[in-house]
Design an enzyme around this catalytic site. Sequence first.
Site, short mmCIF file in Angstrom:
data_model
loop_
_atom_site.label_atom_id
_atom_site.label_comp_id
_atom_site.label_asym_id
_atom_site.label_seq_id
_atom_site.Cartn_x
_atom_site.Cartn_y
_atom_site.Cartn_z
N SER A 21 -9.60 -6.71 3.96
CA SER A 21 -9.83 -7.73 4.44
C SER A 21 -11.09 -8.42 4.70
O SER A 21 -12.06 -7.60 4.54
CB SER A 21 -9.20 -7.63 5.94
N TYR A 34 -8.28 -3.77 14.55
CA TYR A 34 -8.22 -4.12 13.20
C TYR A 34 -9.52 -3.88 12.37
O TYR A 34 -9.59 -3.65 11.13
CB TYR A 34 -7.59 -5.42 13.26
N LYS A 63 -10.47 -1.89 9.01
CA LYS A 63 -10.65 -2.65 7.72
C LYS A 63 -12.30 -2.30 7.30
O LYS A 63 -12.39 -2.09 6.14
CB LYS A 63 -10.70 -3.97 7.83
P1 NAP Z 1 2.86 -8.74 6.39
O1 NAP Z 1 3.48 -9.78 5.79
O2 NAP Z 1 3.00 -8.29 7.76
O3 NAP Z 1 3.27 -7.09 5.57
C1 NAP Z 1 3.03 -5.85 6.03
C2 NAP Z 1 3.64 -4.92 5.04
O4 NAP Z 1 3.17 -3.54 5.44
C3 NAP Z 1 4.98 -4.84 5.30
O5 NAP Z 1 5.37 -4.69 3.75
C4 NAP Z 1 5.44 -3.68 6.03
O6 NAP Z 1 6.60 -3.14 5.53
C5 NAP Z 1 4.25 -2.94 5.89
N1 NAP Z 1 4.11 -1.82 6.93
C6 NAP Z 1 3.71 -2.23 8.08
N2 NAP Z 1 3.73 -1.08 8.85
C7 NAP Z 1 4.11 -0.01 8.16
C8 NAP Z 1 4.45 1.39 8.25
N3 NAP Z 1 4.20 1.96 9.26
N4 NAP Z 1 4.72 2.14 7.11
C9 NAP Z 1 4.92 1.40 6.05
N5 NAP Z 1 4.79 0.17 5.89
C10 NAP Z 1 4.30 -0.38 6.81
O7 NAP Z 1 1.35 -8.45 5.87
P2 NAP Z 1 0.36 -9.42 4.71
O8 NAP Z 1 0.03 -10.34 5.34
O9 NAP Z 1 1.17 -9.03 3.49
O10 NAP Z 1 -0.69 -8.09 4.71
C11 NAP Z 1 -0.74 -7.23 3.59
C12 NAP Z 1 -2.10 -6.40 3.62
O11 NAP Z 1 -3.18 -7.50 3.72
C13 NAP Z 1 -2.41 -5.75 5.17
O12 NAP Z 1 -3.15 -4.63 4.91
C14 NAP Z 1 -3.26 -6.84 5.84
O13 NAP Z 1 -4.18 -6.19 6.90
C15 NAP Z 1 -4.00 -7.56 4.72
N6 NAP Z 1 -4.47 -8.88 4.92
C16 NAP Z 1 -3.69 -9.80 5.35
C17 NAP Z 1 -4.20 -10.93 5.76
C18 NAP Z 1 -3.46 -12.05 6.33
O14 NAP Z 1 -3.91 -13.09 6.77
N7 NAP Z 1 -1.86 -11.87 6.22
C19 NAP Z 1 -5.47 -11.36 5.57
C20 NAP Z 1 -6.35 -10.27 5.23
C21 NAP Z 1 -5.79 -8.97 5.07
P3 NAP Z 1 7.65 -2.78 6.70
O15 NAP Z 1 7.78 -3.50 8.09
O16 NAP Z 1 9.09 -2.88 5.89
O17 NAP Z 1 7.68 -1.35 6.84
#
Ligand code: NAP
Length: 269
Positions: free
Chosen positions: A152, A165, A169
């Site tokens: 991130s 968080y 990261k």
């Molecule tokens: P999301 O839509 O909330 O999806 C999160 C994913 O992580 C889901 O597939 C969830 O699957 C999985 N997960 C959560 N807890 C888990 C656990 N205990 N064990 C296994 N899997 C787990 O998030 P996203 O936006 O796609 O984010 C993906 C990555 O990008 C993350 O690392 C996030 O920090 C990073 N990121 C996101 C943003 C943003 O604005 N969205 C910005 C910067 C970085 P289940 O719930 O099915 O387990």
Amino acid sequence: MLPVDPFIGLGQATRMNAKQKTIALVTGASRGIGRQVAQDLADAGYRVVCAARTTSAVDELAREIGGVPLTMDLLQTDSINKGIDWVESHVGPIGVLVNNAGIATSAPLPQTTLDIWTQTIQVNLTANFLLTQRCLPKMVAQGEGRIVFVASNAGLTGYAYTSAYCASKHGVVGLMRSLAAEYAKTGVTINAVCPGFVDTDMTTAAIEKIKTATGRDETKARSALERMNPQGRLIGVDEVSHAVMSLLPYEARGINGQAIALDGGQVMK
Ligand code: NAP
């Protein structure tokens, strides 16, 4: 579809002769960024292992893309180890690891409980360490491999009310840089993509939190996050996936130890 060579390196000819596909494990594949990455990997010819806790979602995705579902809870070390054991014995050695799964927690420091801290570090950082530690030896033995962390831009700079968080990261970026140096001569590259706010459920939850905390309506809460990006918008999952995919081909073998910001120029380093 992206113009990506699905066979990443020196073993390409051997694998193509044997009609074997490179195996790519994507964590957090049940939705959001991970789901898009899994789809793009499958389109590009990889055999994709789709991992997350929600069995129904990874089953459905795996069916859709001809991949392999894997139910794995990153809060449980045992689940991680069993998952990797299963993949290695039933699918094969992992050539590409996309450490994408994550949770976003936000709270002022006094409300950041030890539980919030520990869970955030476990899912966002420790699980990545464990998965990477398990996958690297096989990649080294094959003389090639790709590890991409979805970190991130909170791994590159600080934001208020997100100490756990941000720490997790920053930890991911540090882990990635250290391993990139340690494994530089092995044919494995290790990099991170660092998005700003992406249009996924994670950001929807952040918008809900802003609405509750500030009394703003949906449009104002959303626009507060959009304005953080100098381009005035949320990043799309396709953009994050494209950045991940661009690190995989043989031609990307010189890109190592990089934390690639993907936020419209919000963080410049
Ligand atoms: P999301 O839509 O909330 O999806 C999160 C994913 O992580 C889901 O597939 C969830 O699957 C999985 N997960 C959560 N807890 C888990 C656990 N205990 N064990 C296994 N899997 C787990 O998030 P996203 O936006 O796609 O984010 C993906 C990555 O990008 C993350 O690392 C996030 O920090 C990073 N990121 C996101 C943003 C943003 O604005 N969205 C910005 C910067 C970085 P289940 O719930 O099915 O387990």
